[in-house]
Motif scaffolding. Structure first.
Motif, PDB file in Angstrom:
ATOM      1  N   ALA A  74       0.915  -1.249  -0.068  1.00 20.97           N
ATOM      2  CA  ALA A  74       0.037   0.075  -0.049  1.00 20.97           C
ATOM      3  C   ALA A  74       1.132   1.126  -0.086  1.00 20.97           C
ATOM      4  O   ALA A  74       0.553   2.396  -0.640  1.00 20.97           O
ATOM      5  N   GLN A  75       2.006   1.323   0.723  1.00 25.14           N
ATOM      6  CA  GLN A  75       2.858   2.338   0.688  1.00 25.14           C
ATOM      7  C   GLN A  75       3.382   2.685  -0.518  1.00 25.14           C
ATOM      8  O   GLN A  75       3.593   3.656  -1.227  1.00 25.14           O
ATOM      9  N   ILE A  76       3.893   1.496  -1.519  1.00 25.51           N
ATOM     10  CA  ILE A  76       4.189   1.949  -2.768  1.00 25.51           C
ATOM     11  C   ILE A  76       3.118   2.301  -3.626  1.00 25.51           C
ATOM     12  O   ILE A  76       3.402   3.385  -4.377  1.00 25.51           O
ATOM     13  N   LEU A  77       1.899   2.030  -3.624  1.00 23.88           N
ATOM     14  CA  LEU A  77       1.004   2.424  -4.208  1.00 23.88           C
ATOM     15  C   LEU A  77       0.630   4.126  -4.139  1.00 23.88           C
ATOM     16  O   LEU A  77       0.246   4.852  -4.669  1.00 23.88           O
ATOM     17  N   TYR A  78       0.767   4.293  -2.617  1.00 15.35           N
ATOM     18  CA  TYR A  78       0.588   5.734  -2.335  1.00 15.35           C
ATOM     19  C   TYR A  78       1.712   6.692  -2.970  1.00 15.35           C
ATOM     20  O   TYR A  78       1.569   7.608  -3.427  1.00 15.35           O
ATOM     21  N   GLU A  79       3.018   5.919  -3.041  1.00 15.33           N
ATOM     22  CA  GLU A  79       3.832   6.660  -3.538  1.00 15.33           C
ATOM     23  C   GLU A  79       3.906   7.083  -5.110  1.00 15.33           C
ATOM     24  O   GLU A  79       4.273   8.169  -5.483  1.00 15.33           O
ATOM     25  N   VAL A  80       3.379   6.283  -5.791  1.00 16.63           N
ATOM     26  CA  VAL A  80       2.851   6.632  -7.236  1.00 16.63           C
ATOM     27  C   VAL A  80       1.879   7.159  -7.432  1.00 16.63           C
ATOM     28  O   VAL A  80       1.735   7.973  -8.491  1.00 16.63           O
ATOM     29  N   CYS A  81       0.971   7.615  -6.383  1.00 13.54           N
ATOM     30  CA  CYS A  81      -0.263   8.662  -6.372  1.00 13.54           C
ATOM     31  C   CYS A  81       0.266   9.918  -5.786  1.00 13.54           C
ATOM     32  O   CYS A  81      -0.205  10.963  -6.566  1.00 13.54           O
ATOM     33  N   LYS A  82       1.036  10.048  -4.958  1.00 12.18           N
ATOM     34  CA  LYS A  82       0.955  11.137  -4.144  1.00 12.18           C
ATOM     35  C   LYS A  82       1.847  12.307  -4.809  1.00 12.18           C
ATOM     36  O   LYS A  82       2.574  12.302  -5.700  1.00 12.18           O
ATOM     37  N   ASN A  83       1.357  13.632  -4.337  1.00 16.92           N
ATOM     38  CA  ASN A  83       1.617  14.795  -4.829  1.00 16.92           C
ATOM     39  C   ASN A  83       1.649  15.953  -3.970  1.00 16.92           C
ATOM     40  O   ASN A  83       1.019  15.700  -2.641  1.00 16.92           O
ATOM     41  N   GLU A  84       1.761  17.113  -4.445  1.00 20.52           N
ATOM     42  CA  GLU A  84       1.704  18.342  -3.430  1.00 20.52           C
ATOM     43  C   GLU A  84       0.239  18.514  -3.078  1.00 20.52           C
ATOM     44  O   GLU A  84      -0.525  18.003  -3.680  1.00 20.52           O
TER      45      GLU A  84
ATOM     46  N   GLY B 210      -3.989  -2.676   5.446  1.00 18.93           N
ATOM     47  CA  GLY B 210      -3.666  -2.607   4.116  1.00 18.93           C
ATOM     48  C   GLY B 210      -3.844  -1.771   3.222  1.00 18.93           C
ATOM     49  O   GLY B 210      -3.695  -1.554   1.904  1.00 18.93           O
ATOM     50  N   LYS B 211      -4.466  -0.463   3.898  1.00 16.60           N
ATOM     51  CA  LYS B 211      -4.890   0.683   2.891  1.00 16.60           C
ATOM     52  C   LYS B 211      -4.518   1.886   3.468  1.00 16.60           C
ATOM     53  O   LYS B 211      -4.338   2.326   4.584  1.00 16.60           O
ATOM     54  N   ILE B 212      -3.924   2.751   2.333  1.00  7.64           N
ATOM     55  CA  ILE B 212      -3.840   4.062   2.489  1.00  7.64           C
ATOM     56  C   ILE B 212      -4.721   4.961   1.918  1.00  7.64           C
ATOM     57  O   ILE B 212      -5.019   4.872   0.764  1.00  7.64           O
ATOM     58  N   GLU B 213      -5.126   6.117   2.549  1.00 10.25           N
ATOM     59  CA  GLU B 213      -6.009   6.971   1.687  1.00 10.25           C
ATOM     60  C   GLU B 213      -5.297   8.414   1.442  1.00 10.25           C
ATOM     61  O   GLU B 213      -4.782   8.556   2.515  1.00 10.25           O
ATOM     62  N   LEU B 214      -5.744   9.256   0.634  1.00 15.51           N
ATOM     63  CA  LEU B 214      -4.913  10.401   0.545  1.00 15.51           C
ATOM     64  C   LEU B 214      -6.072  11.546   0.513  1.00 15.51           C
ATOM     65  O   LEU B 214      -7.170  11.377   0.072  1.00 15.51           O
TER      66      LEU B 214
ATOM     67  N   ASP C 294      -2.900  -7.209 -12.235  1.00 13.64           N
ATOM     68  CA  ASP C 294      -3.702  -8.191 -11.523  1.00 13.64           C
ATOM     69  C   ASP C 294      -3.318  -7.762  -9.843  1.00 13.64           C
ATOM     70  O   ASP C 294      -2.229  -7.726  -9.455  1.00 13.64           O
ATOM     71  N   ASP C 295      -4.337  -7.933  -8.877  1.00 16.44           N
ATOM     72  CA  ASP C 295      -4.024  -7.774  -7.842  1.00 16.44           C
ATOM     73  C   ASP C 295      -3.838  -6.456  -7.041  1.00 16.44           C
ATOM     74  O   ASP C 295      -3.354  -6.117  -5.822  1.00 16.44           O
ATOM     75  N   ILE C 296      -4.062  -5.328  -7.973  1.00 21.28           N
ATOM     76  CA  ILE C 296      -3.679  -4.089  -7.857  1.00 21.28           C
ATOM     77  C   ILE C 296      -5.064  -3.208  -7.649  1.00 21.28           C
ATOM     78  O   ILE C 296      -5.845  -3.490  -8.534  1.00 21.28           O
ATOM     79  N   MET C 297      -5.241  -2.145  -6.986  1.00 17.18           N
ATOM     80  CA  MET C 297      -6.468  -1.294  -6.882  1.00 17.18           C
ATOM     81  C   MET C 297      -5.951  -0.013  -6.255  1.00 17.18           C
ATOM     82  O   MET C 297      -5.490   0.192  -5.298  1.00 17.18           O
TER      83      MET C 297
ATOM     84  N   GLY D 206      -8.051   6.070  -2.523  1.00 15.68           N
ATOM     85  CA  GLY D 206      -7.635   4.965  -1.667  1.00 15.68           C
ATOM     86  C   GLY D 206      -6.852   3.907  -2.396  1.00 15.68           C
ATOM     87  O   GLY D 206      -7.048   3.782  -3.521  1.00 15.68           O
ATOM     88  N   THR D 207      -5.810   3.318  -1.592  1.00 14.30           N
ATOM     89  CA  THR D 207      -4.768   2.206  -2.176  1.00 14.30           C
ATOM     90  C   THR D 207      -4.795   1.033  -1.527  1.00 14.30           C
ATOM     91  O   THR D 207      -4.717   1.165  -0.406  1.00 14.30           O
ATOM     92  N   ARG D 208      -4.662   0.017  -2.269  1.00 10.19           N
ATOM     93  CA  ARG D 208      -4.369  -1.360  -1.610  1.00 10.19           C
ATOM     94  C   ARG D 208      -4.109  -2.618  -2.716  1.00 10.19           C
ATOM     95  O   ARG D 208      -4.358  -2.129  -3.576  1.00 10.19           O
ATOM     96  N   ILE D 209      -3.620  -3.450  -2.307  1.00 12.68           N
ATOM     97  CA  ILE D 209      -3.715  -4.478  -3.089  1.00 12.68           C
ATOM     98  C   ILE D 209      -4.770  -5.659  -2.541  1.00 12.68           C
ATOM     99  O   ILE D 209      -5.345  -5.539  -1.369  1.00 12.68           O
TER     100      ILE D 209
END
Length: 341
Positions: free
Chosen positions: A69-79, A89-93, A115-118, A136-139
């Motif tokens: 979930a941390q990796i998914l957050y990192e590909v999403c995050k911005n200023e 297993g979930k991180i929300e922005l 597969d297995d990514i959301m 929201g991100t999780r596998i």
């Protein structure tokens, strides 16, 4: 990780949260990932329906759901956005400011095709307030291959999938056209509506000029507001095809770039957007803005106030989802209007 009987779990480390759901009372973890199971925990685990447990076996080739979930957050995050603590297993922005939420839809779909990514988000171009949930991100499984998460990074690329454009405090001049208003035959009803809508974005209204159906007067009034430092000019009235409706030709006479005269949105088909001096928006608003709850103006205004310079293609895209259903009460922006992408 490995699967064991709950009754044999004493001393083992949980590799996932154990959630207890009591409708109307609670939905929370009774045990967190990393908890070492004790003898006293066994009856509690059985009471929430856990007769088997996954316990952690470290594998250098696998990642736990929280790490993924941390990796998914990192590909999403911005200023201007912050993460919630990882939970199950979930991180929300969360939005740090008021502004317009942007999503790179094509790359988001590419990541979600793995597969297995959301990653679930609000709509692209959604106006948000500080504190609003953005994504929201999780596998899907509890653990996932490191190689799969590297694939996520590659597909997402170097640029964040999400952005949040804060509203800018703009100075706005209003030009109202119409002989009936200019000569005092009727009272202007357009100005108060525009002021109310601009107030939603904390804009500074420099003032309002009422002019006759005369091209030189209209053009002169617009130029006057630009000379006084207006970051945006909004023109009301005179936008139809009647002989006395000269606002479009008056805006064109300024010599700026006409992005569009006409938009695939109802209400709001007779909308005009132009840019003067390269980046100062001058808009011509159709009469529907005066009486309809939501129109083309409500779709364009947040993006303009966030400093986005719109193109013809941006306006064309509004056609998909550009039909307001006139619901009573109005639920905009929590509806389909303008959400075609």
């Amino acid at each position: 990780m490995k699967l064991i009987n709950t009754t044999d779990a004493v001393g083992h480390v949980l590799c996932h949260d154990i959630t207890q759901i009591i409708p109307g009372v609670t939905k929370d973890a009774v045990f967190r990932k990393g908890h070492i199971v004790t003898e006293e925990d066994i009856p509690v685990l059985l009471s929430v329906g856990k007769e088997h447990l996954y316990v952690w076996e470290k594998d250098e080739n696998m990642l736990h759901e929280n790490e993924a979930a941390q990796i998914l957050y990192e590909v999403c995050k911005n200023e201007h956005m912050s993460p919630t603590p990882v939970k199950e297993g979930k991180i929300e922005l969360i939005a740090d400011v008021d502004g317009v939420f942007k999503v790179d839809v094509e790359r988001l779909e590419a990541v979600n095709s793995l597969d297995d990514i959301m990653i679930a988000t609000r709509h692209n171009n959604f106006p948000v307030k500080k504190g609003d949930k953005l994504a929201g991100t999780r596998i899907i499984p509890l653990v996932i291959e490191k190689e799969r998460m590297e694939q996520v990074r590659q597909v997402a690329g170097d640029k964040p999938l999400l952005a949040l454009l804060p509203y800018q405090k703009k100075k706005v001049g209003i030009v109202t056209t119409g002989s009936e208003v200019y000569h005092g035959r009727i009272k202007d009803a357009f100005g108060p509506v525009i002021r109310d809508k601009l107030a939603e974005y904390d804009a500074q209204v420099l003032g309002q000029t009422i002019v006759d159906d005369n091209q030189e007067m209209i053009t002169g009034a617009i130029r006057s507001w630009l000379d006084q430092g207006a970051d945006m000019v909004v023109c009301t009235g005179g936008m139809s095809v009647d002989p006395d409706d000269l606002t479009p030709s008056s805006i064109k006479a300024l010599g700026g770039e006409i992005v569009t005269y006409g938009a695939p949105v109802l209400p709001g088909a007779m909308f005009l957007l132009s840019y003067v001096n390269g980046n100062i928006p001058v808009m011509g608003l159709p009469g529907c803005v005066m009486y309809a709850a939501r129109t083309i103006f409500d779709l364009v205004l947040p993006r303009v106030m966030a400093g986005e310079q719109l193109t013809k293609k941006d306006l064309v895209k509004l056609g998909h989802g550009g039909l307001c259903l006139g619901c009573k009460p109005c639920h905009y922006p929590y509806c389909s209007f303008g959400k075609g992408e």
